[in-house]
Design a protein around this motif. Structure first.
Motif, PDB file in Angstrom:
ATOM      1  N   MET A  79      14.800  67.231 -60.954  1.00  0.00           N
ATOM      2  CA  MET A  79      15.120  65.926 -60.105  1.00  0.00           C
ATOM      3  C   MET A  79      16.214  66.209 -59.175  1.00  0.00           C
ATOM      4  N   ILE A  80      16.333  66.126 -58.005  1.00  0.00           N
ATOM      5  CA  ILE A  80      17.371  66.299 -57.200  1.00  0.00           C
ATOM      6  C   ILE A  80      17.636  65.032 -56.179  1.00  0.00           C
ATOM      7  N   VAL A  81      19.002  64.900 -56.134  1.00  0.00           N
ATOM      8  CA  VAL A  81      19.369  63.537 -55.516  1.00  0.00           C
ATOM      9  C   VAL A  81      20.363  64.047 -54.601  1.00  0.00           C
ATOM     10  N   PRO A  82      20.445  63.274 -53.362  1.00  0.00           N
ATOM     11  CA  PRO A  82      21.416  63.694 -52.257  1.00  0.00           C
ATOM     12  C   PRO A  82      22.931  63.608 -52.884  1.00  0.00           C
ATOM     13  N   SER A  83      23.619  64.649 -52.337  1.00  0.00           N
ATOM     14  CA  SER A  83      25.079  64.818 -52.659  1.00  0.00           C
ATOM     15  C   SER A  83      25.732  63.743 -51.788  1.00  0.00           C
ATOM     16  N   GLY A  84      26.713  63.405 -52.551  1.00  0.00           N
ATOM     17  CA  GLY A  84      27.878  62.262 -51.650  1.00  0.00           C
ATOM     18  C   GLY A  84      29.052  63.038 -51.089  1.00  0.00           C
ATOM     19  N   VAL A  85      29.789  62.233 -50.163  1.00  0.00           N
ATOM     20  CA  VAL A  85      30.905  62.791 -49.645  1.00  0.00           C
ATOM     21  C   VAL A  85      31.945  63.544 -50.635  1.00  0.00           C
ATOM     22  N   THR A  86      32.150  62.961 -51.659  1.00  0.00           N
ATOM     23  CA  THR A  86      32.937  63.306 -52.942  1.00  0.00           C
ATOM     24  C   THR A  86      32.410  63.730 -53.948  1.00  0.00           C
ATOM     25  N   LEU A  87      32.578  64.718 -54.686  1.00  0.00           N
ATOM     26  CA  LEU A  87      32.001  65.039 -55.925  1.00  0.00           C
ATOM     27  C   LEU A  87      31.528  63.631 -56.712  1.00  0.00           C
ATOM     28  N   GLN A  88      32.850  62.915 -56.805  1.00  0.00           N
ATOM     29  CA  GLN A  88      32.365  61.787 -57.504  1.00  0.00           C
ATOM     30  C   GLN A  88      31.286  60.796 -57.211  1.00  0.00           C
ATOM     31  N   GLU A  89      31.160  61.043 -55.920  1.00  0.00           N
ATOM     32  CA  GLU A  89      29.844  60.110 -55.541  1.00  0.00           C
ATOM     33  C   GLU A  89      28.588  60.746 -55.811  1.00  0.00           C
ATOM     34  N   SER A  90      28.677  62.270 -55.866  1.00  0.00           N
ATOM     35  CA  SER A  90      27.574  63.007 -56.199  1.00  0.00           C
ATOM     36  C   SER A  90      27.118  62.621 -57.736  1.00  0.00           C
ATOM     37  N   LYS A  91      28.136  62.706 -58.469  1.00  0.00           N
ATOM     38  CA  LYS A  91      27.963  62.435 -59.943  1.00  0.00           C
ATOM     39  C   LYS A  91      27.389  61.160 -60.020  1.00  0.00           C
ATOM     40  N   VAL A  92      27.861  59.879 -59.355  1.00  0.00           N
ATOM     41  CA  VAL A  92      27.013  58.824 -59.430  1.00  0.00           C
ATOM     42  C   VAL A  92      25.622  58.681 -59.007  1.00  0.00           C
ATOM     43  N   GLY A 213      25.293  67.292 -70.735  1.00  0.00           N
ATOM     44  CA  GLY A 213      26.009  67.692 -69.587  1.00  0.00           C
ATOM     45  C   GLY A 213      26.210  69.490 -69.892  1.00  0.00           C
ATOM     46  N   VAL A 214      26.692  69.960 -68.874  1.00  0.00           N
ATOM     47  CA  VAL A 214      26.929  71.393 -69.170  1.00  0.00           C
ATOM     48  C   VAL A 214      28.350  71.978 -68.514  1.00  0.00           C
ATOM     49  N   GLY A 215      28.893  72.881 -68.840  1.00  0.00           N
ATOM     50  CA  GLY A 215      30.533  73.306 -68.594  1.00  0.00           C
ATOM     51  C   GLY A 215      30.485  73.550 -67.340  1.00  0.00           C
ATOM     52  N   SER A 216      31.798  73.731 -66.892  1.00  0.00           N
ATOM     53  CA  SER A 216      32.265  74.386 -65.586  1.00  0.00           C
ATOM     54  C   SER A 216      32.366  75.826 -65.567  1.00  0.00           C
ATOM     55  N   SER A 217      31.818  76.276 -64.692  1.00  0.00           N
ATOM     56  CA  SER A 217      32.069  77.541 -64.569  1.00  0.00           C
ATOM     57  C   SER A 217      33.582  78.191 -63.915  1.00  0.00           C
ATOM     58  N   GLY A 285      23.929  67.501 -63.992  1.00  0.00           N
ATOM     59  CA  GLY A 285      25.254  68.271 -63.293  1.00  0.00           C
ATOM     60  C   GLY A 285      25.323  67.930 -61.767  1.00  0.00           C
ATOM     61  N   ALA A 286      26.326  67.771 -61.364  1.00  0.00           N
ATOM     62  CA  ALA A 286      26.513  67.741 -59.781  1.00  0.00           C
ATOM     63  C   ALA A 286      27.907  68.796 -59.536  1.00  0.00           C
ATOM     64  N   GLY A 287      27.449  69.440 -58.202  1.00  0.00           N
ATOM     65  CA  GLY A 287      28.505  70.237 -57.808  1.00  0.00           C
ATOM     66  C   GLY A 287      28.224  71.673 -58.285  1.00  0.00           C
ATOM     67  N   SER A 288      28.711  72.428 -57.375  1.00  0.00           N
ATOM     68  CA  SER A 288      28.718  74.002 -57.358  1.00  0.00           C
ATOM     69  C   SER A 288      29.080  74.649 -58.791  1.00  0.00           C
ATOM     70  N   GLU A 289      29.938  74.039 -59.383  1.00  0.00           N
ATOM     71  CA  GLU A 289      30.630  74.774 -60.450  1.00  0.00           C
ATOM     72  C   GLU A 289      29.577  74.519 -61.876  1.00  0.00           C
ATOM     73  N   LYS A 290      28.669  73.781 -61.531  1.00  0.00           N
ATOM     74  CA  LYS A 290      27.819  73.502 -62.943  1.00  0.00           C
ATOM     75  C   LYS A 290      26.579  74.648 -62.647  1.00  0.00           C
ATOM     76  N   ALA A 291      26.293  75.164 -61.352  1.00  0.00           N
ATOM     77  CA  ALA A 291      25.249  75.980 -61.334  1.00  0.00           C
ATOM     78  C   ALA A 291      25.155  77.128 -62.407  1.00  0.00           C
ATOM     79  N   GLU A 310      22.240  67.928 -54.691  1.00  0.00           N
ATOM     80  CA  GLU A 310      21.585  68.775 -53.642  1.00  0.00           C
ATOM     81  C   GLU A 310      22.554  70.058 -53.676  1.00  0.00           C
ATOM     82  N   VAL A 311      24.060  69.979 -53.571  1.00  0.00           N
ATOM     83  CA  VAL A 311      24.877  71.033 -53.572  1.00  0.00           C
ATOM     84  C   VAL A 311      24.775  71.886 -54.896  1.00  0.00           C
ATOM     85  N   CYS A 312      24.634  71.415 -55.906  1.00  0.00           N
ATOM     86  CA  CYS A 312      24.267  72.031 -57.066  1.00  0.00           C
ATOM     87  C   CYS A 312      22.926  72.809 -57.112  1.00  0.00           C
TER      88      CYS A 312
END
Length: 326
Positions: A79-92, A213-217, A285-291, A310-312
């Motif tokens: 399930m993929i959601v749009p990324s936000g302007v900030t990482l926090q928005e993507s997490k939301v 959740g998963v850890g950051s790289s 997870g949100a953002g590239s560091e969770k990939a 989407e960024v992830c």
């Protein structure tokens, strides 16, 4: 002339860069600041919504992307959601989707495992079950991180978070009254001999589903480093040795293999083999560091579903060498 940090100045710099097609070097010369500062201001312009981007995707863009990621990771659902302007928005955005997912799953008698994480914490904010689930049980999967906040995001530790989820569902809860990491593996063995702790650990074999959740790289964002159990040098060495992926405290190679590290037998958390045999394990997870962690968790068979931004998703494709070809 002294540079003034004002919204009006930021707007001028954004206009020159995005509309006048002027380089950052030229802008830096005009305002008598460094190119690095121009780059930093352009980032602030996004955070302050001085500039906003809109990408016109095809109507079925996300559906296609979900299928591509599902095939790449060989899992049940993406399930993929749009990324936000900030990482926090993507997490939301991820949290809202995950809350809806959990609301659709929870029923009387269900035993749900929960790990800690900033996105998991946000899920609780949007979690609003329609009917009580009196006989359901929320189970804490990992020990408690620390005695004070390690983030700027309104930190809540796992034992409190599990109780908050249970309260919203009017369900039962079981907390893991142990630290997330110990210095000596012998201490972990002693703790597991305590009857209340052993009773809680035995619930891991009875789970119906888990939301994790998963850890950051990123070495400086890993929980063992943030809580002081690892030095930065040790945290970087784990990543350099190919053990940057983190699922519920267990380190994995990029293809999902468990290897011995300096954290082996020191992390107090669910055994990944208990997740492996569970049919419903959804990771968020949100953002590239969770990939990296998501790839490893899926490749190892520990994660069956993912809810990501989407960024992830694009970062997963990039890591797997499938971004350009698609």
């Amino acid at each position: 002339m002294q540079f003034e940090e004002r919204r009006e100045t930021y707007t001028k710099i954004a206009t020159l860069y995005y509309l006048a097609d002027m380089s950052q070097d030229d802008i830096a010369e005009i305002f008598h600041i460094s190119r690095f500062k121009v780059s930093r201001i352009l980032k602030k312009c996004r955070n302050f919504r001085i500039i906003e981007f809109h990408i016109n995707n095809e109507p079925d863009y996300y559906a296609k992307l979900e299928l591509e990621i599902k095939d790449l990771l060989s899992i049940e659902q993406v399930m993929i959601v749009p990324s936000g302007v900030t990482l926090q928005e993507s997490k939301v955005n991820v949290a809202k989707m995950a809350a809806n997912y959990l609301e659709g799953k929870i029923t009387n008698g269900l035993i749900i495992g929960l790990s800690w994480g900033s996105t998991i914490q946000l899920i609780h904010k949007y979690f609003d079950p329609h009917t009580p689930a009196d006989d359901a049980l929320f189970v804490q999967l990992s020990g408690n991180l620390c005695s004070s906040s390690i983030t700027q995001e309104g930190y809540i530790d796992g034992n409190i978070l599990v109780q908050k989820f249970a309260a919203k569902a009017q369900s039962g809860w079981s907390v893991f009254q142990v630290p997330y990491v110990v210095q000596n593996p012998a201490l972990k063995e002693l703790l597991y001999q305590e009857p209340p702790i052993l009773k809680h650990v035995n619930l891991f074999n009875k789970l119906d589903m888990a939301l994790i959740g998963v850890g950051s790289s990123n070495p400086d964002r890993s929980d063992p480093y943030l809580t002081g159990y690892l030095t930065m040098e040790e945290s970087k060495k784990l990543a350099d040795d190919g053990m940057g992926a983190d699922i519920c405290g267990t380190r994995l190679t990029s293809d999902g293999q468990i290897r011995e590290t300096i954290l082996t037998n020191r992390m107090i958390s669910i055994d990944l083999m208990d997740l492996h045999k569970l049919s419903e394990v959804c990771a968020v997870g949100a953002g590239s560091e969770k990939a990296l962690s998501l790839i490893a968790g899926c490749k190892g068979g520990f994660i069956k579903k993912v809810i990501i931004d989407e960024v992830c998703a694009l970062s997963i494709m990039s890591r797997l060498g499938d971004l350009v070809t698609n």
